[in-house]
Scaffold this motif. Structure first.
Motif, short mmCIF file in Angstrom:
data_model
loop_
_atom_site.label_atom_id
_atom_site.label_comp_id
_atom_site.label_asym_id
_atom_site.label_seq_id
_atom_site.Cartn_x
_atom_site.Cartn_y
_atom_site.Cartn_z
N GLY A 1 -27.46 0.92 3.84
CA GLY A 1 -26.79 -0.36 3.72
C GLY A 1 -25.61 -0.49 4.68
N GLU A 2 -24.91 -1.60 4.55
CA GLU A 2 -23.77 -1.88 5.43
C GLU A 2 -22.69 -2.59 4.63
N SER A 3 -21.46 -2.48 5.11
CA SER A 3 -20.36 -3.22 4.51
C SER A 3 -19.46 -3.74 5.61
N LEU A 4 -18.73 -4.80 5.31
CA LEU A 4 -17.81 -5.42 6.25
C LEU A 4 -16.38 -5.11 5.83
N VAL A 5 -15.53 -4.82 6.83
CA VAL A 5 -14.16 -4.44 6.54
C VAL A 5 -13.25 -4.96 7.66
N PRO A 6 -12.04 -5.46 7.33
CA PRO A 6 -11.10 -5.85 8.38
C PRO A 6 -10.70 -4.64 9.20
N ALA A 7 -10.63 -4.79 10.52
CA ALA A 7 -10.24 -3.70 11.41
C ALA A 7 -9.45 -4.27 12.57
N CYS A 8 -8.52 -3.48 13.06
CA CYS A 8 -7.68 -3.90 14.18
C CYS A 8 -7.05 -2.65 14.79
N THR A 9 -6.33 -2.82 15.88
CA THR A 9 -5.63 -1.70 16.49
C THR A 9 -4.46 -1.29 15.61
N PRO A 10 -3.99 -0.05 15.74
CA PRO A 10 -2.80 0.35 14.97
C PRO A 10 -1.59 -0.54 15.24
N ALA A 11 -1.46 -1.05 16.47
CA ALA A 11 -0.31 -1.91 16.77
C ALA A 11 -0.37 -3.21 15.98
N VAL A 12 -1.56 -3.81 15.89
CA VAL A 12 -1.70 -5.03 15.11
C VAL A 12 -1.50 -4.74 13.62
N ALA A 13 -2.02 -3.62 13.15
CA ALA A 13 -1.88 -3.27 11.73
C ALA A 13 -0.42 -3.13 11.32
N ALA A 14 0.42 -2.68 12.25
CA ALA A 14 1.84 -2.50 11.94
C ALA A 14 2.55 -3.81 11.65
N THR A 15 1.96 -4.94 12.05
CA THR A 15 2.58 -6.25 11.81
C THR A 15 2.13 -6.88 10.50
N LEU A 16 1.23 -6.21 9.77
CA LEU A 16 0.63 -6.78 8.57
C LEU A 16 1.14 -6.05 7.33
N GLN A 17 1.56 -6.82 6.32
CA GLN A 17 2.03 -6.24 5.07
C GLN A 17 1.07 -6.49 3.92
N THR A 18 0.53 -7.70 3.83
CA THR A 18 -0.38 -8.07 2.76
C THR A 18 -1.58 -8.81 3.35
N PRO A 19 -2.70 -8.92 2.62
CA PRO A 19 -3.84 -9.68 3.12
C PRO A 19 -3.49 -11.10 3.52
#
Length: 292
Positions: free
Chosen positions: A160-178
């Motif tokens: 099977g497969e699943s979908l998940v949000p993904a980004c670079t570590p730099a972009v992730a550092a700007t995100l706190q909540t969904p």
């Protein structure tokens, strides 16, 4: 049991009877003209009857030769057909049609391991979005994503497969909540409602979304690796980028996909000799790559 004449002598006679020329018969059978003459003489001695009349360079069949030709022609055809059915076919290349994203992100990085495990097998990969028409003899196997149940085909589920949000570590550092995802560019492949489904699973109510939509999952991953967006990637296809840190998953959960990955081949078709080896290797690779 009656002792049969040697097969080489029978083939020499049959070719000579068709051509009425030992030189042409020798060319057809890739032997010398002397070899044809010798085998025919051996056959005549064994039968106790002349099969050809030789008048200078002219060659004709005797009455016995004509009867013998007519009786053995069908038998030789049957022997040839039976031999072709039993003889192992020449392997040749194993032709595989694969979804472009599955080829680029999953199969091709792993294919060297197959070559190392099974030397000498030539796998020819054709990337194509269109489903394989199983009346098309160009391909031996197909790798596809779907619900299964292809008419006229046999299939084994790879996982099977699943979908998940993904980004670079730099972009992730700007995100706190969904909820912060609404402030960045969102990317997905078709269907575009997958992002809305993910927000619902994450417990977020989003009034409107306008994600960038690609028609190929590999492009979604590539856009995320370049930075400046958060992509809803297929976890199995993004596994290498997630493993080496080019991408990270800033939030959970995964969104299960309705589709699975499948290895598909034509039902009741004579198999390529290397197909079972490739299937076994692929299933082993899939067990360590795809979800249940």
């Amino acid at each position: 049991m009656r002792r049969l004449p040697p097969m080489g002598a029978l083939r020499a006679f049959e070719a000579g009877a068709r051509h009425l020329n030992f030189t042409l018969a020798a060319q057809e059978l890739h032997v010398t003209q002397a070899a044809i003459s010798h085998q025919v003489r051996q056959l005549e001695t064994a039968l106790g009857a002349p099969l050809f009349e030789r008048r200078g360079h002219a060659l004709t069949l005797t009455a016995a030769g004509r009867r013998y030709r007519d009786r053995i022609a069908d038998a030789l055809d049957l022997i040839g057909a039976a031999t072709a059915e039993v003889r192992a076919p020449e392997a040749g290349p194993l032709h595989l049609t694969v979804l472009p994203s599955l080829a680029a992100c999953w199969l091709l990085p792993r294919l060297p391991r197959f070559y190392a495990a099974v030397p000498g097998v030539d796998v020819r990969v054709t990337s194509a979005v269109a489903l394989w028409d199983f009346t098309d003899d160009r391909f031996d196997l197909a790798l596809r994503s779907g619900l299964g149940g292809w008419p006229g085909a046999e299939a084994v589920r790879l996982g099977g497969e699943s979908l998940v949000p993904a980004c670079t570590p730099a972009v992730a550092a700007t995100l706190q909540t969904p909820a912060d995802l609404t402030r960045v560019r969102l990317v997905s492949d078709t269907p575009k409602q997958n992002w809305r489904r993910w927000f619902a699973v994450a417990g977020q109510t989003i009034p409107s979304l306008s994600p960038t939509v690609y028609d190929d999952a590999a492009l979604v991953i590539q856009d995320a690796v370049q930075g400046g967006c958060v992509a809803l990637v297929r976890r199995s296809l993004a596994a290498d980028a997630l493993a080496d840190g080019r991408l990270v998953t800033p939030f959970i959960p995964d969104l299960p996909s309705d589709y699975s990955y499948w290895l598909v081949w034509k039902a009741r078709a004579r198999e390529h000799p290397s197909a079972p080896l490739f299937r076994d290797w692929l299933l082993a690779e899939a067990r360590s790559s795809f979800g249940s």
